[in-house]
Design a protein around this motif. Structure first.
Motif, short mmCIF file in Angstrom:
data_model
loop_
_atom_site.label_atom_id
_atom_site.label_comp_id
_atom_site.label_asym_id
_atom_site.label_seq_id
_atom_site.Cartn_x
_atom_site.Cartn_y
_atom_site.Cartn_z
N SER A 42 0.92 -1.41 0.28
CA SER A 42 -0.18 -0.04 -0.22
C SER A 42 0.60 1.57 -1.02
O SER A 42 2.23 0.85 -0.16
CB SER A 42 -0.73 -0.34 1.17
OG SER A 42 -1.91 1.43 1.42
N ARG A 101 -6.11 -2.11 3.65
CA ARG A 101 -6.84 -2.91 4.31
C ARG A 101 -6.68 -4.48 4.81
O ARG A 101 -5.11 -5.02 4.03
CB ARG A 101 -7.84 -3.10 3.27
CG ARG A 101 -8.47 -2.20 2.32
CD ARG A 101 -9.04 -2.29 1.38
NE ARG A 101 -10.36 -2.76 1.44
CZ ARG A 101 -10.05 -4.59 0.81
NH1 ARG A 101 -8.77 -4.74 0.15
NH2 ARG A 101 -10.85 -5.82 0.67
N ALA A 145 -6.66 -8.80 5.21
CA ALA A 145 -7.85 -9.33 5.99
C ALA A 145 -7.46 -9.90 7.53
O ALA A 145 -6.68 -10.40 7.55
CB ALA A 145 -7.80 -10.89 5.11
N ALA A 162 -5.79 -2.07 14.63
CA ALA A 162 -6.13 -2.18 12.99
C ALA A 162 -7.23 -0.62 12.96
O ALA A 162 -7.29 0.94 12.52
CB ALA A 162 -7.48 -2.92 12.31
N ALA A 204 -6.33 1.42 9.23
CA ALA A 204 -7.15 0.12 8.47
C ALA A 204 -8.38 -0.61 8.28
O ALA A 204 -8.18 -0.71 9.50
CB ALA A 204 -5.41 -0.31 9.73
N GLY A 205 -8.18 -0.58 7.51
CA GLY A 205 -9.87 -1.41 7.28
C GLY A 205 -9.47 -2.41 7.71
O GLY A 205 -8.67 -3.79 7.53
N LEU A 206 -10.54 -2.91 8.59
CA LEU A 206 -10.69 -5.21 8.43
C LEU A 206 -11.11 -6.01 8.21
O LEU A 206 -12.40 -5.53 8.19
CB LEU A 206 -9.85 -5.14 10.43
CG LEU A 206 -9.76 -6.40 10.65
CD1 LEU A 206 -8.49 -6.45 10.13
CD2 LEU A 206 -9.31 -6.01 12.78
N ILE A 207 -11.27 -7.14 7.07
CA ILE A 207 -12.09 -7.35 6.61
C ILE A 207 -12.23 -9.09 7.34
O ILE A 207 -11.34 -9.64 7.28
CB ILE A 207 -12.11 -7.90 4.87
CG1 ILE A 207 -11.92 -6.56 3.95
CG2 ILE A 207 -12.92 -8.99 4.67
CD1 ILE A 207 -10.45 -5.80 3.95
N ALA A 228 -12.16 -11.07 -0.34
CA ALA A 228 -11.35 -9.14 0.30
C ALA A 228 -10.01 -9.19 -0.93
O ALA A 228 -10.09 -7.63 -0.70
CB ALA A 228 -10.84 -9.42 1.68
N VAL A 274 -5.51 -6.98 -0.43
CA VAL A 274 -5.21 -6.41 0.71
C VAL A 274 -3.85 -6.61 1.10
O VAL A 274 -3.33 -6.23 -0.30
CB VAL A 274 -5.91 -7.74 1.95
CG1 VAL A 274 -6.71 -7.95 1.79
CG2 VAL A 274 -4.80 -8.84 1.93
N ASP A 275 -3.86 -5.28 1.87
CA ASP A 275 -2.08 -5.02 2.38
C ASP A 275 -0.97 -6.27 3.12
O ASP A 275 -0.29 -5.98 4.13
CB ASP A 275 -2.39 -3.59 2.90
CG ASP A 275 -2.82 -2.79 2.16
OD1 ASP A 275 -1.90 -2.25 1.03
OD2 ASP A 275 -3.71 -1.95 1.78
#
Ligand SMILES: [Zn+2]
Length: 507
Positions: free
Chosen positions: A2, A9, A11, A61, A66-69, A101, A104-105
């Motif tokens: 990223s 993001r 996962a 996160a 940060a986004g957490l999926i 997802a 992802v990073d």
């Protein structure tokens, strides 16, 4: 990777199971239905803020924007080998979630480290390798583990950041989860470049707490000292999990530095050498249940906790062992002197419900789940209380604030001894299960319980003394008593005269 201008993001997924392969022989393999299974967006509602790796991932996160999926999380009380299709199902749920997802990073996995499925003796390595194959070589993978894992080369190869919890009782799962995210973010930003070295030790000690006075506290102090060196990111160790008949169950020291492989080797070897040099301090010396009970009754002040090490449901045992309970009953203590929690016997709970509170019944209590559990207690029992088995763990205990549901439970009184009976196996973390059944455990001379060490967080400071007793059982400290059909290593104290390399690098 990223760039810093758009939010990262990650996962997240996990399978958490400490597998006592010997328990499968008496209680069967562990099916999918034994697992709590959480999917996608229901995960944060369950785990946010809790002392769990996922609680730490959520916090981490959030902290970094940060986004957490969330993909899938499956966890079960320690028990026998996981059924092959149960593991396959959970693995697939995680892989499918991550695939959906992408890109992802980074990937955060919540794992135990001692999971064994039928046909796969290293599920953590297997899962991590599959995730690595899916995301490719450049997406970082970070894992917070239980320190009772058996670290393998496969686990190490697939993962960039491996952090076992440091404390036993494990009061730092959350903190290690947050650390995982912190490190992953630094890695993505190019601020750190992890260089990791693992030393496995040719020994298989019984499992010992990290509280002051126990030898692992001194190992942790050395790790902390090395961690203070410039360039060292983390220095910690897996204690290993001895109740698994696998190729190489053993402790492993893992050191992660910022791009300095030689420093990682030096630190990991120094800690491994220290553990090896102090291996005699890992030899168990516990009294028998009879000796422990006599000692506790003779104590000038209570309460005294007696913990039954050999039938610790936290180590995957069936929880219906009768060795300690029999010793308590044989000692014929005065009424209201002793309380005991808990023995797993759903059949007896059902019988107690049928009779009702205030009734008496003839019981054949415990000792039904295999040849390691002792003979059933045959006795007349008074039904003092029946509950739904639901309670919240107390402040200060390892699972502080976590809700438990042990199924229908009852309090029986046999010869003046109060006995809590559950409908499923679980170790005791604090005094709440007693309170649920109207017992003020703090006023009893003896609080007897099943467990190895996790209870210490909830009882230390509230009791005068803790006496650990050991006997026959699926989690006995007598590690050498277990057959080892799959072992491919020579390990102290299983084998005499372990010589040669004191430790070997896993990398
Ligand atoms: Zn553990």
């Amino acid at each position: 990777m990223s760039t810093t201008d758009k939010p990262m993001r990650f996962a997240m997924g996990g399978i958490i199971h400490e597998t006592n392969t010997y328990a499968a022989e008496v209680a069967g393999q562990t099916p999918l239905t034994s697992f709590e299974q959480y999917y996608g967006d229901e995960i944060p509602g369950i785990f946010a803020g809790s002392n769990h790796q996922v609680g730490g991932y959520i916090e981490g996160a959030q902290k970094h924007g940060a986004g957490l999926i969330h993909t899938f999380l499956g966890q079960a009380t320690p028990s026998g080998t996981i059924e092959a299709n149960a593991y396959a199902h959970m693995k697939q749920a995680i892989l499918a979630g991550i695939e959906q997802a992408l890109p992802v990073d980074g990937v955060l996995l919540a794992l135990h480290g001692a999971g064994v499925a039928d046909g796969i003796e290293d599920i953590e390595g297997d899962l991590a390798a599959a995730v690595r194959a899916l995301v490719g070589p450049h997406v970082p993978i970070a894992v917070a583990y239980d320190l009772h894992g058996n670290m393998t080369e496969q686990m190490q190869r697939a993962v960039d950041i491996s952090l076992p919890c440091i404390l036993y009782p494990h009061t730092d799962f959350y903190d290690r989860g947050v650390e995982c995210v912190d490190l992953m973010v630094k890695m993505i930003k190019g601020e750190v470049k992890p260089a990791t070295h693992v030393c496995t030790l040719p020994m298989l000690p019984y499992i010992v707490a990290t509280n002051e006075g126990f030898v692992p506290a001194r190992v942790n102090a050395l790790c902390a000292q090395l961690e203070a060196l410039p360039g060292v990111i983390d220095c910690s160790w897996f204690h290993g999990f001895p109740y698994a008949d696998i190729a190489s169950p053993c402790p492993a020291v893992i050191c992660t530095t910022n791009g300095d492989p030689a420093l990682a080797v030096r630190c990991a070897e120094q800690v491994a050498q220290w553990i090896w040099d102090h291996r005699e301090d890992f030899r168990p010396q516990f009294p028998s249940p009879e000796e422990g009970v006599a000692h506790a009754l003779a104590a000038s002040a209570g309460p005294v906790v007696i913990n039954e090490y050999a039938d610790n449901p936290g180590g995957g045992t069936p929880g219906d062992g009768t060795y300690l309970l029999r010793a308590l009953l044989d000692a014929a203590p005065a009424p209201d002197t002793v309380c005991f929690a808990s023995i797993n016997d759903a059949e007896v709970v059902r019988q107690a419900i049928a009779v009702g509170v205030g009734g008496t019944l003839r019981v054949s209590l415990g000792g039904k789940l295999g040849r390691f559990q002792g003979a059933p207690i045959e006795a007349e029992a008074y039904v003092k209380a029946i509950t739904d088995g639901r309670f919240v763990n107390r402040p200060g205990s390892m699972f502080e604030g976590v809700r438990f549901d042990l199924g229908a439970m009852c309090r029986l009184v046999i010869n003046g001894v109060d006995i809590i009976v559950t409908s499923r196996a679980e170790q005791i973390y604090d005094m709440e299960p007693f309170a649920l059944h109207g017992i003020d455990a703090g006023r009893r001379k003896i609080i007897a319980l099943k467990g190895a060490n996790h209870f210490r967080a909830g009882f230390q400071g509230l009791v005068q003394q803790i006496i650990t007793v050991d006997s026959v059982g699926l989690s006995t400290a007598n590690i050498a008593s277990f057959p080892r059909d799959h072992l491919r290593s020579t390990l102290w104290p299983l084998h005499e005269g372990v010589v040669g390399a004191l430790y070997k690098a896993a990398s």
